[in-house]
Design a protein around this motif. Structure first.
Motif, PDB file in Angstrom:
ATOM      1  N   PRO A  62      26.137  31.230  31.766  1.00  0.00           N
ATOM      2  CA  PRO A  62      26.373  32.112  30.745  1.00  0.00           C
ATOM      3  C   PRO A  62      27.104  31.665  29.805  1.00  0.00           C
ATOM      4  O   PRO A  62      27.948  30.584  29.534  1.00  0.00           O
ATOM      5  N   GLU A  63      27.116  32.179  28.208  1.00  0.00           N
ATOM      6  CA  GLU A  63      27.521  31.617  27.023  1.00  0.00           C
ATOM      7  C   GLU A  63      28.801  32.225  26.869  1.00  0.00           C
ATOM      8  O   GLU A  63      29.903  31.676  26.072  1.00  0.00           O
ATOM      9  N   MET A  64      29.077  33.493  27.115  1.00  0.00           N
ATOM     10  CA  MET A  64      30.351  34.222  26.671  1.00  0.00           C
ATOM     11  C   MET A  64      31.206  34.085  27.562  1.00  0.00           C
ATOM     12  O   MET A  64      31.334  33.947  28.851  1.00  0.00           O
ATOM     13  N   GLY A  70      34.510  37.718  33.962  1.00  0.00           N
ATOM     14  CA  GLY A  70      33.873  38.858  34.985  1.00  0.00           C
ATOM     15  C   GLY A  70      33.388  38.151  36.189  1.00  0.00           C
ATOM     16  O   GLY A  70      33.746  38.744  37.302  1.00  0.00           O
ATOM     17  N   ILE A  71      32.762  37.099  36.229  1.00  0.00           N
ATOM     18  CA  ILE A  71      32.309  36.419  37.517  1.00  0.00           C
ATOM     19  C   ILE A  71      33.639  35.968  38.286  1.00  0.00           C
ATOM     20  O   ILE A  71      33.624  36.364  39.527  1.00  0.00           O
ATOM     21  N   VAL A  72      34.698  35.250  37.500  1.00  0.00           N
ATOM     22  CA  VAL A  72      35.910  34.915  38.439  1.00  0.00           C
ATOM     23  C   VAL A  72      36.514  36.058  39.045  1.00  0.00           C
ATOM     24  O   VAL A  72      36.872  35.939  39.922  1.00  0.00           O
ATOM     25  N   LEU A  73      36.447  37.169  38.184  1.00  0.00           N
ATOM     26  CA  LEU A  73      37.301  38.472  38.557  1.00  0.00           C
ATOM     27  C   LEU A  73      36.499  39.156  39.973  1.00  0.00           C
ATOM     28  O   LEU A  73      37.491  39.325  40.732  1.00  0.00           O
ATOM     29  N   VAL A  74      35.395  38.979  39.714  1.00  0.00           N
ATOM     30  CA  VAL A  74      34.329  39.573  41.003  1.00  0.00           C
ATOM     31  C   VAL A  74      34.848  38.702  42.197  1.00  0.00           C
ATOM     32  O   VAL A  74      34.926  39.064  43.343  1.00  0.00           O
ATOM     33  N   ILE A  75      34.651  37.271  42.066  1.00  0.00           N
ATOM     34  CA  ILE A  75      34.799  36.506  43.259  1.00  0.00           C
ATOM     35  C   ILE A  75      36.124  36.678  43.681  1.00  0.00           C
ATOM     36  O   ILE A  75      36.425  36.670  44.999  1.00  0.00           O
ATOM     37  N   VAL A  76      37.283  36.550  42.736  1.00  0.00           N
ATOM     38  CA  VAL A  76      38.761  36.712  43.168  1.00  0.00           C
ATOM     39  C   VAL A  76      38.940  38.045  43.857  1.00  0.00           C
ATOM     40  O   VAL A  76      39.481  38.192  45.031  1.00  0.00           O
ATOM     41  N   ALA A  77      38.338  39.064  43.592  1.00  0.00           N
ATOM     42  CA  ALA A  77      38.608  40.330  44.224  1.00  0.00           C
ATOM     43  C   ALA A  77      37.837  40.161  45.531  1.00  0.00           C
ATOM     44  O   ALA A  77      38.587  40.862  46.533  1.00  0.00           O
ATOM     45  N   ILE A 134      32.513  43.330  37.001  1.00  0.00           N
ATOM     46  CA  ILE A 134      30.767  43.742  36.833  1.00  0.00           C
ATOM     47  C   ILE A 134      30.636  43.958  35.218  1.00  0.00           C
ATOM     48  O   ILE A 134      29.817  43.610  34.455  1.00  0.00           O
ATOM     49  N   CYS A 135      31.401  45.115  34.729  1.00  0.00           N
ATOM     50  CA  CYS A 135      31.299  45.289  33.299  1.00  0.00           C
ATOM     51  C   CYS A 135      31.344  44.146  32.299  1.00  0.00           C
ATOM     52  O   CYS A 135      30.857  44.025  31.411  1.00  0.00           O
ATOM     53  N   LEU A 136      32.448  43.246  32.469  1.00  0.00           N
ATOM     54  CA  LEU A 136      32.512  42.023  31.909  1.00  0.00           C
ATOM     55  C   LEU A 136      31.339  41.250  31.796  1.00  0.00           C
ATOM     56  O   LEU A 136      30.873  40.867  30.951  1.00  0.00           O
ATOM     57  N   TYR A 137      30.929  40.943  32.944  1.00  0.00           N
ATOM     58  CA  TYR A 137      29.738  40.355  33.341  1.00  0.00           C
ATOM     59  C   TYR A 137      28.603  40.927  32.674  1.00  0.00           C
ATOM     60  O   TYR A 137      27.862  40.182  32.033  1.00  0.00           O
ATOM     61  N   MET A 138      28.275  41.940  32.615  1.00  0.00           N
ATOM     62  CA  MET A 138      27.314  42.847  32.216  1.00  0.00           C
ATOM     63  C   MET A 138      27.196  42.747  30.476  1.00  0.00           C
ATOM     64  O   MET A 138      26.157  42.780  29.938  1.00  0.00           O
ATOM     65  N   TYR A 139      28.331  42.534  29.943  1.00  0.00           N
ATOM     66  CA  TYR A 139      28.264  42.772  28.608  1.00  0.00           C
ATOM     67  C   TYR A 139      27.525  41.722  27.897  1.00  0.00           C
ATOM     68  O   TYR A 139      26.699  42.011  26.847  1.00  0.00           O
ATOM     69  N   GLU A 140      27.398  40.551  28.081  1.00  0.00           N
ATOM     70  CA  GLU A 140      26.691  39.304  27.454  1.00  0.00           C
ATOM     71  C   GLU A 140      25.325  39.754  27.712  1.00  0.00           C
ATOM     72  O   GLU A 140      24.452  39.855  26.623  1.00  0.00           O
ATOM     73  N   ALA A 153      22.343  50.896  32.092  1.00  0.00           N
ATOM     74  CA  ALA A 153      22.877  49.913  32.943  1.00  0.00           C
ATOM     75  C   ALA A 153      24.275  50.119  33.227  1.00  0.00           C
ATOM     76  O   ALA A 153      24.623  50.175  34.293  1.00  0.00           O
ATOM     77  N   TYR A 154      25.200  50.570  32.371  1.00  0.00           N
ATOM     78  CA  TYR A 154      26.773  50.836  32.419  1.00  0.00           C
ATOM     79  C   TYR A 154      26.754  52.081  33.272  1.00  0.00           C
ATOM     80  O   TYR A 154      27.433  52.260  34.231  1.00  0.00           O
ATOM     81  N   ALA A 155      25.864  52.925  32.982  1.00  0.00           N
ATOM     82  CA  ALA A 155      26.121  54.433  33.736  1.00  0.00           C
ATOM     83  C   ALA A 155      25.644  54.340  35.083  1.00  0.00           C
ATOM     84  O   ALA A 155      26.058  54.658  36.230  1.00  0.00           O
ATOM     85  N   ALA A 156      24.513  53.308  35.441  1.00  0.00           N
ATOM     86  CA  ALA A 156      24.043  53.012  36.894  1.00  0.00           C
ATOM     87  C   ALA A 156      25.065  52.401  37.693  1.00  0.00           C
ATOM     88  O   ALA A 156      25.437  52.704  38.776  1.00  0.00           O
ATOM     89  N   THR A 157      25.807  51.425  37.004  1.00  0.00           N
ATOM     90  CA  THR A 157      26.948  50.843  37.457  1.00  0.00           C
ATOM     91  C   THR A 157      28.087  51.733  37.890  1.00  0.00           C
ATOM     92  O   THR A 157      28.771  51.681  39.029  1.00  0.00           O
ATOM     93  N   PHE A 158      28.579  52.661  36.958  1.00  0.00           N
ATOM     94  CA  PHE A 158      29.598  53.614  37.139  1.00  0.00           C
ATOM     95  C   PHE A 158      29.043  54.580  38.139  1.00  0.00           C
ATOM     96  O   PHE A 158      30.117  54.742  39.111  1.00  0.00           O
TER      97      PHE A 158
END
Length: 196
Positions: A62-64, A70-77, A134-140, A153-158
């Motif tokens: 990922p570039e952003m 987001g990835i780090v937050l998900v793994i740390v969670a 997940i929201c941060l990860y999806m942003y890019e 996409a955000y609505a489905a996640t929510f």
């Protein structure tokens, strides 16, 4: 026509089925084995998920910064949740050795408190970190989509997180509480019988 029935006396005369200690220890062993199995499965699934997410990061680069955070937050969670969840293992292990009824009861009270901590504090932290990650990860990726698709996409996640939070989580908590409260009630009943 009035009848005088002494309900109090009838209640005292009834023969209630007393729980046998062997049956209760069997239920306790089944409870312990089910929970250890769930603990092992949860560990395996979350570790595989963490590895999979790491491989996605490595493969897609990922570039952003938001995606990486987001990835780090998900793994740390997941890792924080697992480390707290694995603390329950020792509590389940203590239910195995030869103990008195009072010791079993104390172990169950301790386990109930630890489960309550997991069901409230740790699960809340896990869901918040997971949702933000997940929201941060999806942003890019959603920023490259048409607006309507990114909203979908955000609505489905929510919706997915909401179903887990408002339906599955309370149902699971209620099921766990029912099982442990049932065991505690039976051990309290046996303890009170032994004192009488």
């Amino acid at each position: 026509m009035a009848t005088n029935i002494d309900f109090k006396n009838l209640w005292k005369q009834q023969t209630a089925e007393k729980p046998s200690i062997e049956e209760l220890l069997g239920r306790l062993k089944k409870f312990k084995n089910e929970n250890i199995r769930k603990l092992v499965v949860t560990n395996i699934l979350l570790i595989i998920t963490c590895i999979f997410i790491g491989l996605i990061w490595y493969h897609y680069q990922p570039e952003m910064l938001t995606t990486k955070i987001g990835i780090v937050l998900v793994i740390v969670a997941m890792l924080i949740f697992l480390s707290a969840y694995n603390q329950l293992f020792m509590s389940f292990n203590k239910l195995d050795s030869d103990r008195t009824n009072s010791e079993y009861l104390q172990s169950l009270y301790l386990l109930k408190n630890k489960q309550k901590f997991m069901q409230t504090t740790m699960l809340n932290l896990y869901f918040i970190m997971l949702f933000v990650g997940i929201c941060l990860y999806m942003y890019e990726y959603t920023s490259r989509m048409e607006f309507i698709y990114s909203v979908m996409a955000y609505a489905a996640t929510f919706i997915w997180i909401s179903i887990n939070w408002f339906y599955l989580r309370p149902k699971t908590i209620k099921k766990q509480l029912t099982k442990i409260n049932g065991l505690i009630d039976k051990f309290e009943e046996i303890n009170s019988q032994l004192k009488d």
